[in-house]
Scaffold this motif. Structure first.
Motif, PDB file in Angstrom:
ATOM      1  N   THR A 312       0.820  -1.207   0.000  1.00  0.00           N
ATOM      2  CA  THR A 312       0.000   0.000   0.000  1.00  0.00           C
ATOM      3  C   THR A 312       0.857   1.260   0.000  1.00  0.00           C
ATOM      4  O   THR A 312       1.759   1.414   0.821  1.00  0.00           O
ATOM      5  N   CYS A 313       0.535   2.166  -0.917  1.00  0.00           N
ATOM      6  CA  CYS A 313       1.156   3.493  -0.968  1.00  0.00           C
ATOM      7  C   CYS A 313       0.056   4.538  -0.804  1.00  0.00           C
ATOM      8  O   CYS A 313      -1.047   4.373  -1.324  1.00  0.00           O
ATOM      9  N   TRP A 314       0.372   5.596  -0.102  1.00  0.00           N
ATOM     10  CA  TRP A 314      -0.601   6.667   0.105  1.00  0.00           C
ATOM     11  C   TRP A 314       0.163   7.966   0.283  1.00  0.00           C
ATOM     12  O   TRP A 314       0.561   8.331   1.372  1.00  0.00           O
ATOM     13  N   GLY A 315       0.415   8.658  -0.840  1.00  0.00           N
ATOM     14  CA  GLY A 315       1.282   9.826  -0.837  1.00  0.00           C
ATOM     15  C   GLY A 315       0.738  10.986  -0.033  1.00  0.00           C
ATOM     16  O   GLY A 315      -0.473  11.173   0.103  1.00  0.00           O
ATOM     17  N   GLY A 316       1.655  11.768   0.512  1.00  0.00           N
ATOM     18  CA  GLY A 316       1.285  12.981   1.233  1.00  0.00           C
ATOM     19  C   GLY A 316       0.943  12.760   2.683  1.00  0.00           C
ATOM     20  O   GLY A 316       0.578  13.703   3.386  1.00  0.00           O
ATOM     21  N   ARG A 317       1.061  11.535   3.154  1.00  0.00           N
ATOM     22  CA  ARG A 317       0.796  11.238   4.561  1.00  0.00           C
ATOM     23  C   ARG A 317       2.084  10.731   5.189  1.00  0.00           C
ATOM     24  O   ARG A 317       2.426   9.570   5.089  1.00  0.00           O
ATOM     25  N   PHE A 318       2.824  11.648   5.793  1.00  0.00           N
ATOM     26  CA  PHE A 318       4.138  11.364   6.370  1.00  0.00           C
ATOM     27  C   PHE A 318       5.010  10.614   5.351  1.00  0.00           C
ATOM     28  O   PHE A 318       5.525   9.533   5.621  1.00  0.00           O
ATOM     29  N   THR A 319       5.140  11.249   4.189  1.00  0.00           N
ATOM     30  CA  THR A 319       5.837  10.646   3.057  1.00  0.00           C
ATOM     31  C   THR A 319       7.226  11.242   2.901  1.00  0.00           C
ATOM     32  O   THR A 319       7.389  12.470   2.893  1.00  0.00           O
ATOM     33  N   VAL A 320       8.237  10.389   2.762  1.00  0.00           N
ATOM     34  CA  VAL A 320       9.619  10.840   2.589  1.00  0.00           C
ATOM     35  C   VAL A 320       9.861  11.191   1.129  1.00  0.00           C
ATOM     36  O   VAL A 320       9.672  10.364   0.235  1.00  0.00           O
ATOM     37  N   LEU A 321      10.309  12.436   0.874  1.00  0.00           N
ATOM     38  CA  LEU A 321      10.633  12.884  -0.479  1.00  0.00           C
ATOM     39  C   LEU A 321      12.132  12.954  -0.725  1.00  0.00           C
ATOM     40  O   LEU A 321      12.576  12.859  -1.876  1.00  0.00           O
ATOM     41  N   GLY A 322      12.906  13.159   0.326  1.00  0.00           N
ATOM     42  CA  GLY A 322      14.363  13.256   0.205  1.00  0.00           C
ATOM     43  C   GLY A 322      15.031  12.766   1.477  1.00  0.00           C
ATOM     44  O   GLY A 322      14.395  12.725   2.539  1.00  0.00           O
ATOM     45  N   LYS A 323      16.326  12.420   1.378  1.00  0.00           N
ATOM     46  CA  LYS A 323      16.993  11.773   2.511  1.00  0.00           C
ATOM     47  C   LYS A 323      18.104  12.595   3.154  1.00  0.00           C
ATOM     48  O   LYS A 323      18.392  12.402   4.333  1.00  0.00           O
ATOM     49  N   GLU A 324      18.768  13.473   2.450  1.00  0.00           N
ATOM     50  CA  GLU A 324      19.852  14.268   3.048  1.00  0.00           C
ATOM     51  C   GLU A 324      19.767  15.718   2.563  1.00  0.00           C
ATOM     52  O   GLU A 324      20.345  16.053   1.530  1.00  0.00           O
ATOM     53  N   PRO A 325      19.056  16.565   3.270  1.00  0.00           N
ATOM     54  CA  PRO A 325      18.333  16.330   4.522  1.00  0.00           C
ATOM     55  C   PRO A 325      17.065  15.500   4.292  1.00  0.00           C
ATOM     56  O   PRO A 325      16.567  15.416   3.180  1.00  0.00           O
ATOM     57  N   LEU A 326      16.574  14.925   5.373  1.00  0.00           N
ATOM     58  CA  LEU A 326      15.331  14.170   5.320  1.00  0.00           C
ATOM     59  C   LEU A 326      14.184  15.144   5.082  1.00  0.00           C
ATOM     60  O   LEU A 326      13.995  16.095   5.852  1.00  0.00           O
ATOM     61  N   PHE A 327      13.442  14.946   3.992  1.00  0.00           N
ATOM     62  CA  PHE A 327      12.348  15.860   3.634  1.00  0.00           C
ATOM     63  C   PHE A 327      11.045  15.058   3.639  1.00  0.00           C
ATOM     64  O   PHE A 327      10.880  14.124   2.877  1.00  0.00           O
ATOM     65  N   ILE A 328      10.108  15.448   4.505  1.00  0.00           N
ATOM     66  CA  ILE A 328       8.855  14.712   4.697  1.00  0.00           C
ATOM     67  C   ILE A 328       7.678  15.656   4.501  1.00  0.00           C
ATOM     68  O   ILE A 328       7.696  16.804   4.952  1.00  0.00           O
ATOM     69  N   VAL A 329       6.644  15.161   3.809  1.00  0.00           N
ATOM     70  CA  VAL A 329       5.396  15.916   3.694  1.00  0.00           C
ATOM     71  C   VAL A 329       4.292  15.171   4.440  1.00  0.00           C
ATOM     72  O   VAL A 329       4.274  13.940   4.484  1.00  0.00           O
TER      73      VAL A 329
END
Length: 455
Positions: A312-329
């Motif tokens: 299951t994927c559900w974007g925009g709910r505590f979703t990681v977009l990048g890792k260095e720095p850690l970017f979460i939406v």
């Protein structure tokens, strides 16, 4: 004879024909038609929606439903159920709102969004009926009523085994609630939101949400606040509906980070790729719902449930977009969601330097969201959510945040906010973008482009 030639059409009849029949719209015209419907306002109640659907032949009566209401978690629970049931071989429809990345995500079946051509065809058909209604002096349906009508036509044509139907707001007077008794009425966590429409107390809000519970269905919910539990229990007793509780305390988290988690439930271990402290509860509610479907002719195996939850994927709910720095939406936009976001921050990022990007609607309780989350941030950037009259300007949001936090900066655009936060954040820091779901799609594209350039 009245002087009219045989077979001729009078001027009056010709005008009525023009009123009653619209030419075939293309996709962009259908979208514009829905936007234009905003100008007509709304009428309280379901009478107009029932009239619209009756003139369309009541397509909603041809499908079986799981109806989902509540404050936070509806989309996640639907995502779990949709993935499990689809992978198990059922032809499942899904109706959700709002959407983040594509408008047509609102209505899907079998993993495919409604096509542009089909959607335009549904709206053309609906507009012809609306022309007839308004010519008779009836109110013009709202954009949500029009979209919901299109979804029912879509699911009828798709001949779905089951439709997962998300309430737009509330429950009892929501346009989706014209369906007859669903197989299951699912109530996620209820907390204050939309108080201007739903009521000022949890009990009043719960009364509205409980309106989807109808005689002939079964109801399932999570552990709720006592006043909410009482409303749900009373409603189920009145409708002679069994109420089942999915208890998050029956699940034990064994591994968790911002990329996913594992938990044990009923002596089985499940893995989910959705992070957030609240996702275990949503997954347990989905599993309880799947158990109840066994007796409704839609069985799934433990193996299918495990596989589906994992995928299951559900974007925009505590979703990681990048890792260095850690970017979460994250879509935390009300007090209940802010509590969940704060719990996730404590779980995953204790001791880390955190930057916020915030954007909100002015009609939300954003002050309480700020109160619950400000203490975890080192610096807060504010933005105005795009293309929405409800959006709170970045400067106004910044002024409110300054009452709680000393380091605040209003940004001119989402792009400017992303550029600025990347300038500020070190590789080991954390960036959290949250508030209204309406800006997450645009922000996601901007961040993903930056991450591709970095790599």
């Amino acid at each position: 004879m009245d002087g009219q030639m045989p077979g001729a059409v009078s001027v009056m009849d010709g005008c009525k024909s023009i009123v009653n029949r619209s030419r075939q719209m293309d996709y962009q015209q259908s979208r514009a038609y829905i936007r234009d419907a905003e100008q007509y306002g709304s009428v309280l109640g379901l009478a107009n929606m029932k009239e619209l659907m009756s003139r369309l032949g009541n397509p909603q009566d041809d499908s079986r439903y799981i109806h989902i209401a509540g404050t936070n978690g509806k989309g996640s629970v639907i995502a779990y159920l949709y993935t499990v049931l689809t992978e198990a071989g059922y032809h499942v429809g899904r109706y959700i709102s709002p959407t983040i990345y594509s408008y047509r995500e609102r209505m899907e079946a079998g993993g495919r969004k409604v096509s542009r051509d089909k959607f335009a065809g549904y709206i053309t058909r609906i507009s012809n009926v609306i022309n007839e209604m308004t010519a008779e002096g009836l109110p013009h349906p709202t954009p949500f009523e029009i979209e919901t009508a299109a979804a029912f036509l879509f699911f009828q044509e798709e001949k779905c085994d089951l439709v997962l139907l998300e309430v737009g707001m509330g429950g009892d007077m929501d346009a989706t609630n014209i369906i007859k008794a669903p197989l299951l009425a699912v109530i996620v966590s209820i907390s204050p939101d939309h108080q201007g429409f739903l009521g000022n107390t949890l009990s009043e809000i719960a009364e509205k949400k409980a309106g989807i519970i109808k005689h002939g269905c079964e109801a399932v919910t999570v552990v709720q606040q006592p006043e909410v539990r009482k409303v749900l229990t009373d409603t189920c007793n009145r409708e002679k509906v069994p109420l089942h509780i999915a208890d998050r305390n029956e699940a034990r988290v064994v591994e968790a980070d911002c990329f996913g988690q594992k938990f044990c439930y009923q002596e089985e271990t499940y893995e989910i790729s959705l992070a957030g402290a609240y996702q275990t509860e949503n997954a347990v509610l989905a599993l309880k719902t799947l158990e109840l479907l066994e007796n409704r002719g839609l069985p799934t195996t433990i193996a299918q449930r495990k596989q589906g939850l994992k995928h299951t994927c559900w974007g925009g709910r505590f979703t990681v977009l990048g890792k260095e720095p850690l970017f979460i939406v994250d879509g935390a936009h009300n007090p209940g969601a802010a509590d969940m976001l704060a719990a996730s921050i404590r779980r995953y990022f204790a001791g880390r330097n955190i930057y916020y990007i915030m954007g909100v609607f002015r009609d939300k309780d954003y002050r309480t969201v700020i109160e619950k989350t400000h203490s975890y941030a080192g610096k807060i950037l504010t933005i105005q959510t795009p293309d929405n009259p409800r959006a709170l300007p970045a400067e106004e949001l910044a002024e409110t945040v300054k009452e709680y936090h000393s380091d605040v900066e209003a940004m001119k655009s989402i792009s400017a906010a992303v550029d600025r936060v990347y300038e500020l954040a070190a590789p080991e820091d954390v960036i959290l973008a949250f508030g209204s779901l309406s800006f997450i799609g645009e922000l996601t594209k901007i961040v993903q482009n930056k991450e591709r350039i970095k790599s």
